[in-house]
Design a protein around this motif. Structure first.
Motif, short mmCIF file in Angstrom:
data_model
loop_
_atom_site.label_atom_id
_atom_site.label_comp_id
_atom_site.label_asym_id
_atom_site.label_seq_id
_atom_site.Cartn_x
_atom_site.Cartn_y
_atom_site.Cartn_z
N SER A 182 25.74 -19.25 -82.08
CA SER A 182 24.46 -18.50 -82.19
C SER A 182 23.32 -18.96 -81.17
CB SER A 182 23.86 -18.80 -83.47
OG SER A 182 24.39 -18.00 -84.31
N GLY A 183 22.67 -18.27 -80.42
CA GLY A 183 21.72 -18.69 -79.35
C GLY A 183 22.32 -19.24 -77.77
N VAL A 184 23.58 -19.20 -77.77
CA VAL A 184 24.17 -20.03 -76.61
C VAL A 184 24.94 -18.72 -75.86
CG1 VAL A 184 25.88 -21.31 -75.75
CG2 VAL A 184 24.38 -22.14 -77.96
N ARG A 185 24.69 -18.81 -74.56
CA ARG A 185 25.51 -18.08 -73.52
C ARG A 185 26.37 -18.76 -72.96
NH1 ARG A 185 23.96 -13.68 -69.98
NH2 ARG A 185 24.88 -13.99 -67.76
N VAL A 186 27.77 -18.31 -72.90
CA VAL A 186 28.86 -19.01 -72.35
C VAL A 186 29.11 -18.03 -70.89
CG1 VAL A 186 31.20 -19.77 -72.50
CG2 VAL A 186 29.56 -19.77 -74.45
N GLN A 187 29.30 -18.57 -69.80
CA GLN A 187 28.86 -17.75 -68.59
C GLN A 187 30.25 -18.66 -67.57
OE1 GLN A 187 26.81 -15.63 -66.91
NE2 GLN A 187 28.55 -15.51 -65.52
N ALA A 188 31.09 -17.72 -67.22
CA ALA A 188 32.14 -18.25 -66.01
C ALA A 188 31.60 -18.42 -64.78
CB ALA A 188 33.18 -17.27 -66.31
N SER A 189 31.96 -19.21 -64.09
CA SER A 189 31.46 -19.52 -62.58
C SER A 189 32.84 -19.50 -61.94
CB SER A 189 30.59 -20.80 -62.41
OG SER A 189 30.22 -21.18 -61.18
N GLY A 190 33.24 -18.36 -61.03
CA GLY A 190 34.27 -18.31 -60.50
C GLY A 190 35.37 -17.51 -61.29
N ILE A 191 36.46 -17.66 -60.93
CA ILE A 191 37.72 -17.09 -61.80
C ILE A 191 38.08 -18.26 -62.70
CG2 ILE A 191 40.04 -16.32 -61.54
CD1 ILE A 191 39.50 -15.37 -58.79
N VAL A 192 37.79 -17.70 -64.11
CA VAL A 192 38.32 -18.55 -65.33
C VAL A 192 39.13 -17.71 -66.04
CG1 VAL A 192 37.26 -19.88 -67.20
CG2 VAL A 192 35.72 -19.71 -65.15
N THR A 193 40.18 -18.33 -66.12
CA THR A 193 41.17 -18.01 -67.01
C THR A 193 41.30 -18.60 -68.38
OG1 THR A 193 42.60 -17.10 -65.10
CG2 THR A 193 43.76 -17.23 -67.25
N VAL A 194 41.45 -18.03 -69.40
CA VAL A 194 41.43 -18.50 -70.85
C VAL A 194 42.74 -18.08 -71.41
CG1 VAL A 194 40.28 -18.86 -73.15
CG2 VAL A 194 38.71 -18.83 -70.65
N TYR A 195 43.76 -19.10 -71.83
CA TYR A 195 44.72 -18.57 -72.45
C TYR A 195 44.47 -18.59 -73.71
CZ TYR A 195 46.93 -18.76 -67.94
OH TYR A 195 47.38 -18.74 -66.74
N GLY A 196 43.97 -17.55 -74.41
CA GLY A 196 43.44 -17.38 -75.69
C GLY A 196 42.42 -16.29 -75.92
N GLY A 197 41.75 -15.96 -76.92
CA GLY A 197 40.74 -14.96 -77.08
C GLY A 197 39.53 -15.56 -77.22
N THR A 198 38.52 -14.68 -77.90
CA THR A 198 37.07 -15.12 -78.20
C THR A 198 36.84 -14.58 -79.55
OG1 THR A 198 35.02 -15.60 -77.34
CG2 THR A 198 35.95 -13.19 -77.14
N ASN A 199 36.25 -15.54 -80.31
CA ASN A 199 35.56 -15.11 -81.60
C ASN A 199 34.03 -15.29 -81.59
OD1 ASN A 199 34.63 -15.09 -84.14
ND2 ASN A 199 36.53 -16.05 -85.08
N LEU A 200 33.36 -14.19 -81.46
CA LEU A 200 31.98 -14.26 -81.43
C LEU A 200 31.20 -13.89 -82.80
CD1 LEU A 200 31.31 -12.43 -78.04
CD2 LEU A 200 30.98 -14.71 -78.53
N THR A 201 31.47 -14.75 -83.65
CA THR A 201 30.83 -14.93 -84.97
C THR A 201 29.69 -15.62 -84.89
OG1 THR A 201 32.98 -14.66 -86.05
CG2 THR A 201 31.24 -15.18 -87.51
N CYS A 202 28.54 -15.03 -84.33
CA CYS A 202 27.21 -15.80 -83.98
C CYS A 202 26.30 -14.73 -83.86
CB CYS A 202 27.42 -16.39 -82.81
SG CYS A 202 28.18 -15.56 -81.36
N ASN A 203 25.01 -14.88 -83.71
CA ASN A 203 23.74 -14.22 -83.36
C ASN A 203 23.17 -14.69 -82.18
OD1 ASN A 203 24.03 -12.86 -86.17
ND2 ASN A 203 23.11 -14.58 -87.03
N ASN A 204 22.77 -13.72 -81.33
CA ASN A 204 22.21 -13.97 -80.07
C ASN A 204 22.94 -14.87 -79.33
OD1 ASN A 204 20.02 -13.85 -78.10
ND2 ASN A 204 19.11 -15.68 -79.02
N CYS A 205 24.24 -14.42 -78.94
CA CYS A 205 25.26 -15.21 -78.27
C CYS A 205 25.85 -14.16 -77.11
CB CYS A 205 26.01 -15.82 -79.17
SG CYS A 205 26.95 -14.64 -80.09
#
Length: 197
Positions: free
Chosen positions: A60-83
């Motif tokens: 909650s309240g946090v921005r996660v931003q890629a810089s360049g080509i970022v590959t993630v082997y997995g997914g994302t769980n956005l159980t949060c607010n204002n994120c």
């Protein structure tokens, strides 16, 4: 008077010390989770180019931003607010969105295949913009692979059988490929007030 002002300054700093947004940088060899864990509301976690394993969990309240080509082997769980999660390439990963004031923008999701959805969304004031969902490669002839059931292979799905809501949602300029149902908003309870705008 000087002592009073010094004490006041210490007290104020203890209350507003985290009020100034910070940028936390994650580099290859580190985990994205460690950067998110170190962040506070208002901070931005910048992930530098490279490959990372493990899913990304929103905070909650946090921005996660890629810089360049970022590959993630997995997914994302956005159980949060204002994120927000911006600019990642998820390889064989899906997205789970549950909360309010969430942004998912400029990401790529290469699907897991089978009957897995690309993503699920619940909450209010959610924006899903300029993402690419691809890669499940549903075969035209299911018998050629021994049958199969792709009826649940949706891009973005919502259901309301546990009291969930979906309101004030913007889904724009995304590309969906290889799916059975695109945006699938099911109302199992028939309670139309659970979905709006």
């Amino acid at each position: 008077m000087k002592t009073f002002l010094a004490v006041l300054a210490v007290v104020l700093c203890s209350f507003i010390g985290s009020a100034f947004p910070a940028t936390i940088t994650v580099n290859p060899g580190q985990t994205i989770a460690s950067g998110i864990a170190a962040a506070s509301a208002g901070d931005t976690v910048v992930v530098n180019a490279g490959s990372y394993t493990g899913s990304i969990s929103g905070k909650s309240g946090v921005r996660v931003q890629a810089s360049g080509i970022v590959t993630v082997y997995g997914g994302t769980n956005l159980t949060c607010n204002n994120c927000s999660i911006v600019g990642f390439r998820f390889d064989h990963g899906s997205v789970w969105i549950k909360g309010n004031d969430i942004l998912l923008e400029g990401n790529q999701f290469k699907g897991k295949g089978g009957s897995e959805d690309y993503g699920n969304l619940f909450g209010e004031r959610i924006t899903v913009r300029r993402n690419l969902f691809y890669g499940v490669r549903i075969p035209e002839d299911l018998a050629s692979i021994g049958g199969g059931n792709y009826e649940h292979n949706d891009v973005l799905q919502f259901w309301d059988n546990n009291g969930e809501v979906l309101r004030n949602v913007l889904i724009e300029e995304n590309i969906f490929t290889d799916y059975v149902q695109g945006v699938f908003l099911a109302l199992e309870t028939g309670t139309l007030s659970r979905v709006s705008n």
